[in-house]
Design a protein around this motif. Structure first.
Motif, short mmCIF file in Angstrom:
data_model
loop_
_atom_site.label_atom_id
_atom_site.label_comp_id
_atom_site.label_asym_id
_atom_site.label_seq_id
_atom_site.Cartn_x
_atom_site.Cartn_y
_atom_site.Cartn_z
N PRO A 209 55.65 4.52 -30.40
CA PRO A 209 56.77 4.07 -31.45
C PRO A 209 57.63 5.35 -32.05
CG PRO A 209 54.95 2.57 -31.63
CD PRO A 209 54.41 3.91 -30.91
N PRO A 210 58.80 5.33 -32.09
CA PRO A 210 59.76 6.28 -32.90
C PRO A 210 59.53 6.01 -34.15
CG PRO A 210 61.07 4.44 -31.92
CD PRO A 210 59.91 4.25 -31.63
N GLY A 211 59.29 5.27 -34.96
CA GLY A 211 59.23 5.20 -36.18
C GLY A 211 60.58 4.69 -37.06
N THR A 212 60.71 4.91 -38.16
CA THR A 212 61.88 4.41 -38.75
C THR A 212 62.97 5.52 -38.59
OG1 THR A 212 60.62 3.28 -40.53
CG2 THR A 212 62.98 3.88 -41.04
N GLN A 232 76.95 4.48 -43.56
CA GLN A 232 75.62 5.16 -43.83
C GLN A 232 74.79 4.15 -43.19
OE1 GLN A 232 75.22 6.37 -47.81
NE2 GLN A 232 76.15 8.32 -47.49
N MET A 233 73.80 4.61 -42.43
CA MET A 233 72.72 3.50 -41.98
C MET A 233 71.69 4.61 -40.91
SD MET A 233 75.38 1.84 -39.43
CE MET A 233 76.92 2.44 -38.54
N GLY A 234 70.53 3.91 -40.84
CA GLY A 234 69.57 4.35 -39.83
C GLY A 234 69.85 3.34 -38.42
N LEU A 235 69.63 3.71 -37.30
CA LEU A 235 69.98 3.04 -36.13
C LEU A 235 68.74 3.23 -35.14
CD1 LEU A 235 73.68 3.53 -35.70
CD2 LEU A 235 72.61 1.45 -36.82
N GLN A 236 68.30 2.16 -34.73
CA GLN A 236 67.15 1.83 -33.64
C GLN A 236 67.66 0.90 -32.51
OE1 GLN A 236 63.36 0.06 -34.44
NE2 GLN A 236 62.70 2.25 -34.66
N LEU A 237 67.83 1.55 -31.38
CA LEU A 237 68.25 0.73 -30.19
C LEU A 237 66.77 -0.13 -29.66
CD1 LEU A 237 70.34 3.12 -28.47
CD2 LEU A 237 71.02 1.52 -30.27
N ASN A 238 66.92 -1.27 -29.46
CA ASN A 238 65.76 -2.06 -28.87
C ASN A 238 66.38 -2.54 -27.55
OD1 ASN A 238 63.59 -3.79 -27.95
ND2 ASN A 238 63.25 -4.55 -30.26
N GLU A 252 61.94 -0.85 -24.73
CA GLU A 252 61.63 0.64 -25.38
C GLU A 252 62.52 0.63 -26.73
OE1 GLU A 252 59.96 2.96 -24.98
OE2 GLU A 252 59.36 2.99 -22.58
N LEU A 253 62.09 1.29 -27.72
CA LEU A 253 62.92 1.67 -28.96
C LEU A 253 63.29 3.10 -28.78
CD1 LEU A 253 60.55 -0.14 -31.46
CD2 LEU A 253 62.47 -0.78 -30.60
N PHE A 254 64.53 3.21 -29.09
CA PHE A 254 65.37 4.71 -29.25
C PHE A 254 65.80 4.87 -30.60
CE2 PHE A 254 65.13 3.26 -24.75
CZ PHE A 254 64.68 4.42 -24.04
N ASN A 255 65.72 5.76 -31.33
CA ASN A 255 66.44 6.07 -32.59
C ASN A 255 67.62 6.82 -32.23
OD1 ASN A 255 64.38 4.61 -33.89
ND2 ASN A 255 63.22 6.40 -34.70
#
Length: 414
Positions: A209-212, A232-238, A252-255
Protein backbone atom coordinates in the motif's frame (compact mmCIF):
# COMPACT_ATOMS: atom_id res chain seq x y z
CA UNK A 1 -9.81 27.49 -21.96
CA UNK A 2 -12.49 25.51 -23.84
CA UNK A 3 -12.90 25.31 -27.55
CA UNK A 4 -15.58 23.57 -29.60
CA UNK A 5 -14.99 21.81 -32.89
CA UNK A 6 -17.93 20.64 -34.93
CA UNK A 7 -17.42 17.59 -37.09
CA UNK A 8 -20.20 17.14 -39.68
CA UNK A 9 -20.39 14.37 -42.27
CA UNK A 10 -23.19 14.14 -44.85
CA UNK A 11 -24.23 10.71 -46.11
CA UNK A 12 -25.88 8.97 -49.06
CA UNK A 13 -27.36 5.45 -49.14
CA UNK A 14 -26.54 2.90 -51.84
CA UNK A 15 -28.78 -0.16 -51.57
CA UNK A 16 -26.13 -2.55 -52.84
CA UNK A 17 -23.24 -0.76 -51.15
CA UNK A 18 -21.09 -1.88 -48.26
CA UNK A 19 -19.72 -0.06 -45.22
CA UNK A 20 -16.61 1.80 -46.33
CA UNK A 21 -13.89 3.51 -44.31
CA UNK A 22 -13.69 7.22 -45.10
CA UNK A 23 -10.80 9.61 -44.47
CA UNK A 24 -11.69 13.26 -43.88
CA UNK A 25 -9.44 16.12 -42.79
CA UNK A 26 -9.42 19.89 -42.49
CA UNK A 27 -6.31 21.93 -43.24
CA UNK A 28 -5.28 25.51 -42.66
CA UNK A 29 -2.42 26.18 -45.02
CA UNK A 30 -0.23 23.10 -44.74
CA UNK A 31 -1.41 22.19 -41.23
CA UNK A 32 -4.13 19.65 -40.40
CA UNK A 33 -6.34 20.42 -37.38
CA UNK A 34 -9.03 17.69 -37.58
CA UNK A 35 -8.75 14.22 -39.06
CA UNK A 36 -11.08 11.21 -39.03
CA UNK A 37 -10.81 7.70 -40.40
CA UNK A 38 -14.05 5.81 -39.82
CA UNK A 39 -16.93 3.73 -41.09
CA UNK A 40 -20.48 4.69 -40.21
CA UNK A 41 -24.05 3.52 -40.65
CA UNK A 42 -27.29 5.32 -39.79
CA UNK A 43 -30.57 3.66 -38.86
CA UNK A 44 -33.43 6.10 -39.53
CA UNK A 45 -37.12 5.54 -38.85
CA UNK A 46 -39.63 7.79 -40.62
CA UNK A 47 -43.43 7.99 -41.00
CA UNK A 48 -45.36 7.06 -44.10
CA UNK A 49 -49.06 7.64 -44.74
CA UNK A 50 -49.92 4.17 -43.42
CA UNK A 51 -47.21 3.23 -40.92
CA UNK A 52 -43.46 3.74 -40.49
CA UNK A 53 -40.32 2.50 -42.20
CA UNK A 54 -36.69 2.08 -41.15
CA UNK A 55 -33.82 2.58 -43.60
CA UNK A 56 -30.04 2.20 -43.34
CA UNK A 57 -27.80 5.00 -44.59
CA UNK A 58 -24.16 4.17 -45.21
CA UNK A 59 -21.22 6.54 -45.43
CA UNK A 60 -19.54 5.93 -48.84
CA UNK A 61 -15.84 6.43 -49.45
CA UNK A 62 -16.70 9.09 -52.03
CA UNK A 63 -17.68 11.59 -49.33
CA UNK A 64 -15.60 14.76 -49.77
CA UNK A 65 -14.72 17.64 -47.49
CA UNK A 66 -16.54 20.88 -48.28
CA UNK A 67 -13.67 23.36 -48.37
CA UNK A 68 -16.00 26.37 -48.37
CA UNK A 69 -17.56 25.49 -45.00
CA UNK A 70 -14.64 23.73 -43.30
CA UNK A 71 -12.08 25.57 -41.19
CA UNK A 72 -9.72 25.20 -38.26
CA UNK A 73 -11.58 27.95 -36.44
CA UNK A 74 -10.86 31.49 -35.37
CA UNK A 75 -11.15 33.45 -32.12
CA UNK A 76 -14.86 33.85 -32.79
CA UNK A 77 -15.74 30.55 -34.49
CA UNK A 78 -15.24 26.85 -33.84
CA UNK A 79 -13.17 24.48 -35.98
CA UNK A 80 -15.36 22.58 -38.44
CA UNK A 81 -15.07 19.68 -40.83
CA UNK A 82 -17.90 19.47 -43.38
CA UNK A 83 -18.14 16.69 -45.97
CA UNK A 84 -20.95 16.80 -48.53
CA UNK A 85 -22.75 13.83 -50.01
CA UNK A 86 -26.35 13.73 -51.02
CA UNK A 87 -29.10 16.31 -50.54
CA UNK A 88 -28.82 17.20 -46.86
CA UNK A 89 -28.18 13.91 -45.04
CA UNK A 90 -25.72 14.33 -42.18
CA UNK A 91 -24.19 13.59 -38.83
CA UNK A 92 -22.10 15.87 -36.63
CA UNK A 93 -19.72 15.53 -33.71
CA UNK A 94 -19.02 18.52 -31.46
CA UNK A 95 -15.69 18.59 -29.61
CA UNK A 96 -14.49 20.52 -26.58
CA UNK A 97 -11.18 20.57 -24.72
CA UNK A 98 -9.97 21.66 -21.31
CA UNK A 99 -6.39 21.92 -22.54
CA UNK A 100 -5.41 18.37 -21.62
CA UNK A 101 -8.35 16.23 -22.80
CA UNK A 102 -10.67 16.62 -25.77
CA UNK A 103 -14.10 15.02 -25.89
CA UNK A 104 -17.19 14.72 -28.04
CA UNK A 105 -19.88 16.78 -26.36
CA UNK A 106 -22.65 16.42 -28.92
CA UNK A 107 -23.73 14.19 -31.80
CA UNK A 108 -25.98 15.79 -34.44
CA UNK A 109 -27.92 13.72 -36.94
CA UNK A 110 -29.51 15.33 -40.04
CA UNK A 111 -31.47 13.76 -42.90
CA UNK A 112 -33.64 15.12 -45.70
CA UNK A 113 -37.04 13.45 -45.92
CA UNK A 114 -37.56 15.08 -49.33
CA UNK A 115 -35.03 12.64 -50.81
CA UNK A 116 -37.48 10.10 -52.25
CA UNK A 117 -34.67 7.69 -53.16
CA UNK A 118 -33.93 7.21 -49.46
CA UNK A 119 -37.33 7.88 -47.92
CA UNK A 120 -40.03 6.65 -50.35
CA UNK A 121 -43.60 7.53 -49.36
CA UNK A 122 -42.43 9.79 -46.53
CA UNK A 123 -45.36 11.59 -44.97
CA UNK A 124 -43.23 14.63 -44.07
CA UNK A 125 -40.62 16.55 -46.05
CA UNK A 126 -37.61 18.73 -45.36
CA UNK A 127 -34.52 18.30 -43.18
CA UNK A 128 -34.81 16.70 -39.74
CA UNK A 129 -32.07 17.58 -37.21
CA UNK A 130 -31.60 15.63 -33.95
CA UNK A 131 -28.94 15.85 -31.23
CA UNK A 132 -27.49 13.73 -28.43
CA UNK A 133 -25.29 15.49 -25.84
CA UNK A 134 -24.22 12.32 -23.98
CA UNK A 135 -21.50 10.88 -26.20
CA UNK A 136 -18.75 8.92 -24.40
CA UNK A 137 -15.83 9.68 -26.72
CA UNK A 138 -12.74 11.35 -25.22
CA UNK A 139 -8.96 11.19 -25.37
CA UNK A 140 -5.98 13.16 -24.07
CA UNK A 141 -4.68 15.96 -26.28
CA UNK A 142 -2.04 14.75 -28.78
CA UNK A 143 -3.63 11.29 -28.68
CA UNK A 144 -5.75 9.49 -31.26
CA UNK A 145 -9.09 8.08 -30.15
CA UNK A 146 -9.37 4.52 -31.51
CA UNK A 147 -12.41 2.23 -31.51
CA UNK A 148 -12.47 -0.62 -34.01
CA UNK A 149 -15.54 -2.23 -32.41
CA UNK A 150 -19.01 -1.09 -33.51
CA UNK A 151 -20.27 1.71 -31.26
CA UNK A 152 -23.95 2.60 -31.52
CA UNK A 153 -25.14 6.01 -30.31
CA UNK A 154 -28.86 6.61 -29.99
CA UNK A 155 -30.32 9.88 -31.25
CA UNK A 156 -33.95 9.71 -30.11
CA UNK A 157 -35.60 6.96 -32.23
CA UNK A 158 -32.67 6.82 -34.66
CA UNK A 159 -29.07 5.72 -34.20
CA UNK A 160 -25.55 6.03 -35.60
CA UNK A 161 -23.11 3.12 -35.51
CA UNK A 162 -19.41 3.92 -35.86
CA UNK A 163 -16.71 1.30 -36.46
CA UNK A 164 -13.04 1.22 -37.51
CA UNK A 165 -12.79 4.68 -35.98
CA UNK A 166 -9.57 6.64 -35.57
CA UNK A 167 -10.23 10.27 -34.76
CA UNK A 168 -8.32 13.28 -33.50
CA UNK A 169 -9.11 16.97 -33.01
CA UNK A 170 -6.79 19.84 -32.01
CA UNK A 171 -4.00 18.03 -33.84
CA UNK A 172 -0.34 18.99 -33.27
CA UNK A 173 0.80 17.59 -36.66
CA UNK A 174 -0.47 16.61 -40.06
CA UNK A 175 -1.20 12.98 -39.21
CA UNK A 176 -2.98 11.14 -36.44
CA UNK A 177 -0.87 10.89 -33.29
CA UNK A 178 0.84 7.50 -32.76
CA UNK A 179 -0.29 7.47 -29.10
CA UNK A 180 -3.81 6.04 -28.89
CA UNK A 181 -6.65 6.11 -26.38
CA UNK A 182 -8.55 2.85 -26.87
CA UNK A 183 -12.29 2.58 -26.24
CA UNK A 184 -13.60 0.14 -23.62
CA UNK A 185 -15.08 -2.18 -26.26
CA UNK A 186 -11.60 -2.81 -27.72
CA UNK A 187 -10.03 -3.51 -24.32
CA UNK A 188 -10.06 -7.31 -24.24
CA UNK A 189 -8.34 -9.54 -21.73
CA UNK A 190 -5.55 -11.79 -22.98
CA UNK A 191 -6.40 -15.47 -22.23
CA UNK A 192 -4.33 -17.15 -19.53
CA UNK A 193 -1.63 -19.54 -20.73
CA UNK A 194 -2.65 -23.20 -20.08
CA UNK A 195 -0.59 -25.02 -17.48
CA UNK A 196 0.25 -28.71 -17.19
CA UNK A 197 0.63 -30.90 -14.13
CA UNK A 198 4.40 -30.47 -14.28
CA UNK A 199 4.14 -26.67 -14.34
CA UNK A 200 4.26 -24.75 -11.10
CA UNK A 201 3.40 -21.06 -10.80
CA UNK A 202 4.19 -18.55 -8.11
CA UNK A 203 1.64 -15.91 -7.32
CA UNK A 204 2.84 -12.37 -7.74
CA UNK A 205 3.40 -10.67 -4.38
CA UNK A 206 0.65 -8.28 -3.33
CA UNK A 207 1.65 -4.65 -3.94
CA UNK A 208 2.64 -2.62 -0.89
CA UNK A 209 0.00 0.00 0.00
CA UNK A 210 1.36 3.46 -0.87
CA UNK A 211 0.45 5.03 2.47
CA UNK A 212 -0.99 8.52 3.01
CA UNK A 213 -0.28 10.82 0.04
CA UNK A 214 1.76 14.00 0.35
CA UNK A 215 -0.31 17.18 0.43
CA UNK A 216 0.16 19.28 -2.69
CA UNK A 217 -0.49 22.97 -3.35
CA UNK A 218 -2.09 23.83 -6.70
CA UNK A 219 -3.54 26.95 -8.30
CA UNK A 220 -5.00 28.34 -11.52
CA UNK A 221 -4.33 31.86 -12.80
CA UNK A 222 -6.58 34.01 -14.95
CA UNK A 223 -5.57 36.01 -18.02
CA UNK A 224 -3.99 38.83 -15.99
CA UNK A 225 -1.78 36.40 -14.04
CA UNK A 226 -3.56 36.46 -10.68
CA UNK A 227 -4.77 33.36 -8.84
CA UNK A 228 -8.44 32.55 -9.40
CA UNK A 229 -8.52 28.99 -7.98
CA UNK A 230 -6.66 27.63 -4.97
CA UNK A 231 -6.31 24.03 -3.80
CA UNK A 232 -4.30 22.12 -1.21
CA UNK A 233 -4.84 18.37 -0.86
CA UNK A 234 -3.35 14.91 -0.77
CA UNK A 235 -4.81 12.71 -3.51
CA UNK A 236 -4.98 8.94 -3.81
CA UNK A 237 -6.47 7.11 -6.82
CA UNK A 238 -8.38 3.89 -6.10
CA UNK A 239 -8.79 2.14 -9.47
CA UNK A 240 -9.78 -1.26 -10.84
CA UNK A 241 -8.20 -2.35 -14.13
CA UNK A 242 -7.05 -5.42 -16.06
CA UNK A 243 -3.45 -6.18 -15.10
CA UNK A 244 -1.06 -7.42 -17.79
CA UNK A 245 1.25 -9.12 -15.31
CA UNK A 246 -1.54 -10.87 -13.35
CA UNK A 247 -3.93 -11.38 -16.27
CA UNK A 248 -6.97 -10.39 -14.20
CA UNK A 249 -8.81 -7.38 -12.85
CA UNK A 250 -7.02 -5.88 -9.85
CA UNK A 251 -7.66 -2.98 -7.49
CA UNK A 252 -4.74 -0.64 -6.86
CA UNK A 253 -4.01 2.57 -4.97
CA UNK A 254 -1.87 5.25 -6.63
CA UNK A 255 -0.73 8.40 -4.82
CA UNK A 256 -0.37 11.65 -6.73
CA UNK A 257 3.15 13.06 -6.26
CA UNK A 258 2.96 16.88 -5.93
CA UNK A 259 6.55 17.63 -7.00
CA UNK A 260 5.95 15.72 -10.24
CA UNK A 261 2.54 17.27 -10.89
CA UNK A 262 1.72 20.48 -12.74
CA UNK A 263 -1.57 22.38 -12.53
CA UNK A 264 -3.57 24.30 -15.10
CA UNK A 265 -7.23 25.06 -15.74
CA UNK A 266 -9.70 27.87 -16.22
CA UNK A 267 -11.94 30.18 -14.19
CA UNK A 268 -15.38 31.47 -15.08
CA UNK A 269 -18.37 33.01 -13.37
CA UNK A 270 -20.25 29.72 -13.10
CA UNK A 271 -17.69 27.05 -14.03
CA UNK A 272 -14.06 26.48 -13.11
CA UNK A 273 -11.63 23.65 -13.75
CA UNK A 274 -8.42 22.37 -12.19
CA UNK A 275 -6.30 20.07 -14.35
CA UNK A 276 -3.48 18.13 -12.65
CA UNK A 277 -0.95 16.49 -14.97
CA UNK A 278 1.67 14.00 -13.83
CA UNK A 279 3.75 13.37 -16.93
CA UNK A 280 3.78 11.12 -18.81
CA UNK A 281 1.09 8.87 -17.39
CA UNK A 282 -1.78 10.77 -15.80
CA UNK A 283 -4.23 13.67 -16.20
CA UNK A 284 -6.83 14.40 -13.51
CA UNK A 285 -9.45 17.06 -14.23
CA UNK A 286 -11.79 18.63 -11.62
CA UNK A 287 -14.83 20.68 -12.71
CA UNK A 288 -16.57 23.01 -10.24
CA UNK A 289 -20.00 24.53 -10.88
CA UNK A 290 -21.54 27.63 -9.31
CA UNK A 291 -25.28 28.12 -8.77
CA UNK A 292 -25.55 31.86 -9.39
CA UNK A 293 -28.99 31.98 -7.74
CA UNK A 294 -28.01 30.46 -4.38
CA UNK A 295 -24.29 31.43 -4.58
CA UNK A 296 -23.42 27.82 -3.73
CA UNK A 297 -20.75 25.84 -5.58
CA UNK A 298 -19.80 22.16 -5.70
CA UNK A 299 -17.50 19.69 -7.42
CA UNK A 300 -19.61 18.53 -10.37
CA UNK A 301 -17.17 16.53 -12.48
CA UNK A 302 -13.98 14.44 -12.31
CA UNK A 303 -12.17 13.02 -15.35
CA UNK A 304 -9.17 10.68 -15.12
CA UNK A 305 -6.99 9.65 -18.06
CA UNK A 306 -4.03 7.40 -17.16
CA UNK A 307 -1.62 5.06 -18.91
CA UNK A 308 0.15 2.92 -16.32
CA UNK A 309 2.66 0.31 -17.51
CA UNK A 310 0.72 -2.69 -16.13
CA UNK A 311 -2.64 -1.82 -17.72
CA UNK A 312 -3.72 -3.61 -20.89
CA UNK A 313 -5.04 -0.32 -22.27
CA UNK A 314 -5.12 3.36 -21.17
CA UNK A 315 -7.41 3.84 -18.19
CA UNK A 316 -10.30 6.28 -18.63
CA UNK A 317 -13.02 7.31 -16.15
CA UNK A 318 -15.33 10.31 -16.08
CA UNK A 319 -18.46 11.53 -14.30
CA UNK A 320 -20.01 14.96 -14.85
CA UNK A 321 -22.96 14.52 -12.45
CA UNK A 322 -21.18 14.62 -9.09
CA UNK A 323 -22.19 16.59 -6.00
CA UNK A 324 -19.18 16.84 -3.68
CA UNK A 325 -17.34 19.58 -1.76
CA UNK A 326 -20.30 21.96 -1.42
CA UNK A 327 -19.62 25.46 -0.12
CA UNK A 328 -20.61 29.13 -0.49
CA UNK A 329 -19.23 31.85 -2.75
CA UNK A 330 -16.60 33.83 -0.86
CA UNK A 331 -15.64 30.86 1.31
CA UNK A 332 -13.37 27.87 0.86
CA UNK A 333 -14.24 24.22 1.46
CA UNK A 334 -12.07 22.31 3.94
CA UNK A 335 -11.94 18.69 5.08
CA UNK A 336 -8.90 17.42 6.99
CA UNK A 337 -10.39 13.96 7.40
CA UNK A 338 -10.01 11.35 4.67
CA UNK A 339 -12.87 11.44 2.16
CA UNK A 340 -13.74 8.96 -0.58
CA UNK A 341 -15.28 10.49 -3.71
CA UNK A 342 -16.83 7.69 -5.77
CA UNK A 343 -16.60 8.70 -9.44
CA UNK A 344 -17.50 5.50 -11.31
CA UNK A 345 -17.54 1.83 -10.21
CA UNK A 346 -13.91 1.39 -11.34
CA UNK A 347 -12.54 4.64 -9.88
CA UNK A 348 -12.78 6.47 -6.56
CA UNK A 349 -10.69 9.41 -5.38
CA UNK A 350 -9.46 9.51 -1.77
CA UNK A 351 -8.69 13.02 -0.48
CA UNK A 352 -6.63 13.99 2.59
CA UNK A 353 -6.27 17.39 4.32
CA UNK A 354 -8.22 19.05 1.53
CA UNK A 355 -8.95 22.76 1.16
CA UNK A 356 -10.18 24.25 -2.10
CA UNK A 357 -11.65 27.53 -3.34
CA UNK A 358 -12.62 27.62 -7.04
CA UNK A 359 -14.61 30.91 -6.97
CA UNK A 360 -14.33 34.31 -5.30
CA UNK A 361 -10.54 34.25 -4.79
CA UNK A 362 -9.43 37.83 -4.06
CA UNK A 363 -5.95 37.20 -2.62
CA UNK A 364 -3.40 34.39 -2.64
CA UNK A 365 -4.93 33.10 0.60
CA UNK A 366 -7.97 30.93 1.20
CA UNK A 367 -11.10 32.67 2.45
CA UNK A 368 -12.81 31.55 5.67
CA UNK A 369 -13.44 27.80 5.44
CA UNK A 370 -16.67 25.88 5.64
CA UNK A 371 -15.71 22.57 7.22
CA UNK A 372 -17.01 19.17 6.18
CA UNK A 373 -19.37 17.31 8.51
CA UNK A 374 -16.72 14.72 9.41
CA UNK A 375 -14.37 17.42 10.73
CA UNK A 376 -17.22 19.03 12.69
CA UNK A 377 -18.10 15.68 14.27
CA UNK A 378 -14.47 15.01 15.18
CA UNK A 379 -14.23 18.42 16.86
CA UNK A 380 -17.48 17.83 18.74
CA UNK A 381 -16.34 14.54 20.29
CA UNK A 382 -13.56 15.98 22.53
CA UNK A 383 -15.87 18.83 23.55
CA UNK A 384 -18.56 16.38 24.64
CA UNK A 385 -16.02 14.14 26.41
CA UNK A 386 -14.46 17.15 28.15
CA UNK A 387 -17.85 18.43 29.28
CA UNK A 388 -18.77 14.97 30.59
CA UNK A 389 -15.50 14.72 32.54
CA UNK A 390 -15.96 18.21 33.95
CA UNK A 391 -19.48 17.28 35.03
CA UNK A 392 -18.22 14.09 36.67
CA UNK A 393 -15.51 16.00 38.55
CA UNK A 394 -18.10 18.52 39.71
CA UNK A 395 -20.41 15.76 40.93
CA UNK A 396 -17.56 14.07 42.86
CA UNK A 397 -16.53 17.41 44.38
CA UNK A 398 -20.08 18.18 45.52
CA UNK A 399 -20.46 14.69 47.00
CA UNK A 400 -17.16 15.11 48.82
CA UNK A 401 -18.17 18.46 50.30
CA UNK A 402 -21.56 17.11 51.41
CA UNK A 403 -19.82 14.12 53.02
CA UNK A 404 -17.39 16.35 54.92
CA UNK A 405 -20.23 18.54 56.18
CA UNK A 406 -22.14 15.57 57.54
CA UNK A 407 -19.06 14.10 59.24
CA UNK A 408 -18.37 17.40 61.03
CA UNK A 409 -21.96 17.61 62.16
CA UNK A 410 -21.64 14.23 63.91
CA UNK A 411 -18.96 15.62 66.39
CA UNK A 412 -20.97 18.59 67.62
CA UNK A 413 -21.49 18.81 71.49
CA UNK A 414 -24.56 20.18 73.29
Amino acid sequence: MSFVAVFIVFFFFAVSGRLEAVTLEVKEGNSTCIKAELSASLSITYLTSNSSKTVSVLLPDSALVDAANSSCGTNSSSPQLVALFGPGHGIGLSFSTNGSVYSVTELTLSYNLSDASLFPEAELSGVVALTNDSVEIRAPINTTYRCMSPTTIRVREDSVTFSNMRLEAYMPGNDLSPAESVCAADQTTTPATPTTAATTTTAAPAPTPPGTPVRGTYSVKNSNGTECLLAQMGLQLNVSYVSQSQNKTVQELFNLTPNLTSSSGSCGASRASLVLTQEPTLTLNFTFTMNTTSNKYHLSGIDLQANWSDTTAPFSASNTSLDFLRSTLGRSYMCNAEQTLQVVPTFALNTFRLQVQPFGVTTKQFATAEECQVDQDQMLIPIVVGAALAGLVLIVLIAYLIGRKRSHAGYQTF
